[in-house]
Write an enzyme that holds these catalytic residues in place. Structure first.
Site, PDB file in Angstrom:
ATOM      1  CE  LYS A 247      39.687  36.818  43.435  1.00  9.20           C
ATOM      2  NZ  LYS A 247      40.309  36.917  44.753  1.00  9.20           N
TER       3      LYS A 247
ATOM      4  NE  ARG B  49      39.750  29.672  45.916  1.00  9.54           N
ATOM      5  CZ  ARG B  49      38.522  29.702  45.409  1.00  9.54           C
ATOM      6  NH1 ARG B  49      37.759  28.623  45.467  1.00  9.54           N
ATOM      7  NH2 ARG B  49      38.051  30.803  44.856  1.00  9.54           N
TER       8      ARG B  49
ATOM      9  CE  LYS C 284      37.227  32.285  48.231  1.00  9.12           C
ATOM     10  NZ  LYS C 284      38.568  32.904  48.327  1.00  9.12           N
TER      11      LYS C 284
ATOM     12  CD  GLU D 269      32.344  44.896  40.960  1.00 10.40           C
ATOM     13  OE1 GLU D 269      33.027  45.737  41.565  1.00 10.40           O
ATOM     14  OE2 GLU D 269      31.538  44.157  41.534  1.00 10.40           O
TER      15      GLU D 269
ATOM     16  CE  LYS E 270      42.947  36.096  41.274  1.00 12.25           C
ATOM     17  NZ  LYS E 270      42.936  36.228  42.691  1.00 12.25           N
TER      18      LYS E 270
ATOM     19  CB  SER F 271      47.347  29.320  40.897  1.00  8.74           C
ATOM     20  OG  SER F 271      45.944  29.275  41.103  1.00  8.74           O
TER      21      SER F 271
ATOM     22  CE1 TYR G 228      51.549  32.438  42.043  1.00  7.67           C
ATOM     23  CE2 TYR G 228      49.967  32.385  40.224  1.00  7.67           C
ATOM     24  CZ  TYR G 228      50.250  32.594  41.564  1.00  7.67           C
ATOM     25  OH  TYR G 228      49.248  32.961  42.421  1.00  7.67           O
TER      26      TYR G 228
HETATM   27  C1  PBG Z   1      42.318  35.712  47.706  1.00 12.91           C
HETATM   28  C2  PBG Z   1      42.993  35.532  46.395  1.00 12.91           C
HETATM   29  C3  PBG Z   1      42.858  34.471  45.495  1.00 12.91           C
HETATM   30  C4  PBG Z   1      43.819  34.656  44.499  1.00 12.91           C
HETATM   31  C5  PBG Z   1      44.482  35.853  44.782  1.00 12.91           C
HETATM   32  N1  PBG Z   1      43.949  36.391  45.961  1.00 12.91           N
HETATM   33  C6  PBG Z   1      42.014  33.244  45.557  1.00 12.91           C
HETATM   34  C7  PBG Z   1      40.568  33.360  45.641  1.00 12.91           C
HETATM   35  O1  PBG Z   1      39.963  34.416  45.433  1.00 12.91           O
HETATM   36  O2  PBG Z   1      39.957  32.340  45.947  1.00 12.91           O
HETATM   37  C8  PBG Z   1      44.060  33.720  43.353  1.00 12.91           C
HETATM   38  C9  PBG Z   1      45.395  33.785  42.710  1.00 12.91           C
HETATM   39  C10 PBG Z   1      45.736  32.627  41.836  1.00 12.91           C
HETATM   40  O3  PBG Z   1      44.924  31.715  41.586  1.00 12.91           O
HETATM   41  O4  PBG Z   1      46.876  32.605  41.362  1.00 12.91           O
HETATM   42  N2  PBG Z   1      41.266  36.559  47.797  1.00 12.91           N
END
Ligand code: PBG
Length: 328
Positions: free
Chosen positions: A198, A208, A220, A236, A251, A277, A316
């Site tokens: 990720k 968010r 992050k 990982e 991701k 997203s 989505y």
């Molecule tokens: C939370 C999480 C996130 C997403 C899924 N779980 C956001 C982040 O890590 O800030 C993102 C999913 C998306 O953007 O569709 N830990």
């Protein structure tokens, strides 16, 4: 004619039937996991500004929506909660309260749709007053103290009826920690789809917005991965594999197709990809401007993620793509 033209690849493209015969990758509705957002209250159906066509539902409207979702043949969802600021604290303690609406929603969905696979999210951000995935102390994200909270969250979600847990926090050692807790609690059938690779990505912005969960300070980058790295994704993934993950996720998806392919070639468990997203928002924004054909772009994006090696896709677009696949 010269030998040059003896081999003519265009022959395999000369009709729809032949193109389908030689098609190397397929996309099915059963490949999709539909991410959905739930909030407290009733009769709520709030469109996410940066994600046209995607809503935050209260439980009652979510159950109505799930009728439509399952009628389209979608068999898995990933449920995320939106909590008001008033329920957030440093320790994300709302996340494992037995009567919190997210856990109650999982149980209610399972009751009404027993065949629907419910994936949940394990990370502190929707419940954290700091907006981070882990516990913050003096501006630092604590790894091992976070594991204890994630563990409680995992057990609570498993108990509520989740089929697949999705640790999305990127703390070290969380897959093994959660697996041990689940097994000790007799929850040996609950799966873990680990967010293995990720990346610290700008493409999570609209999500968010949906959860109102942006970090209150900093970014992050001390836990999510540097977009420049490949070797680290292997590390990982290897750790999550060894710690007992059932599936590994990459991701975001589109800017990381090489990572999807790498993990698929190196691990003998299914690889999932999260078409996040921001990837959804980009296509929708361009389509709304008349700059891209939404349906064709969407199907091409999803196919490319499958072609790279993802077995399943969190997207989505699940409903809209299902409509197109069902018409065929
Ligand atoms: C939370 C999480 C996130 C997403 C899924 N779980 C956001 C982040 O890590 O800030 C993102 C999913 C998306 O953007 O569709 N830990």
């Amino acid at each position: 004619m010269s030998d040059l033209n003896r081999r003519r690849p265009r022959r395999n493209r000369k009709s729809g039937a032949i193109r389908d015969l030689v098609q190397e990758t397929n996309l099915q509705v059963s490949d999709f996991i539909f991410p959905m957002f739930v909030q407290e209250g009733s009769q709520q159906r709030v469109e996410v500004k940066s994600m046209p066509g995607i809503y935050r539902f209260s439980l009652d409207t979510l159950l109505e929506e799930l009728k439509e979702v399952t009628d389209l043949g979608i068999r898995a969802i990933d449920l995320f909660p939106n909590y008001p600021e008033s329920k957030k604290d440093r320790h994300a303690s709302e996340s494992y309260k037995e009567d919190t609406f997210y856990l109650k929603a999982i149980t209610a969905i399972k009751e009404q749709f027993p065949d629907l696979t419910i994936m949940t999210d394990i990370a502190m951000d929707p419940y954290s007053s700091d907006g981070h995935d882990g516990l913050v102390e003096n501006g630092v994200i604590l790894n091992d103290a976070t594991l204890e909270i994630l563990g409680k969250m995992a057990l609570a979600q498993a108990k509520a009826g989740a089929d697949i847990l999705g640790p999305s926090d990127m703390m070290d050692g969380r897959v093994g920690y959660i697996r041990d807790l689940l097994d000790e609690a007799g929850q040996t059938d609950v799966s873990i789809m680990s967010y293995s690779a990720k990346y610290a990505s700008a493409f999570y912005g609209p999500f968010r917005d949906a959860l109102e969960s942006a970090p209150k300070f900093g970014d992050k980058k001390t836990y999510q991965m540097n977009p420049a790295n490949i070797q680290e994704a292997l590390l990982e993934a290897q750790l999550d594999f060894e710690e007992g993950a059932d599936m590994l996720m990459v991701k975001p998806a589109l800017a990381y197709l090489d990572i999807i392919k790498l993990l698929d070639q190196n691990f003998n468990i299914p690889i999932a990809a999260y078409n996040v997203s921001g990837e959804y928002a980009m296509v929708m924004a361009a389509a709304q401007n008349g700059w891209l054909d939404r349906d064709r772009t969407m199907m091409e994006v999803l196919m490319s993620i499958r072609r790279a090696g993802a077995k399943c896709i969190l997207t989505y677009f699940a409903k809209d793509a299902a409509k197109i696949l069902n018409e065929k």
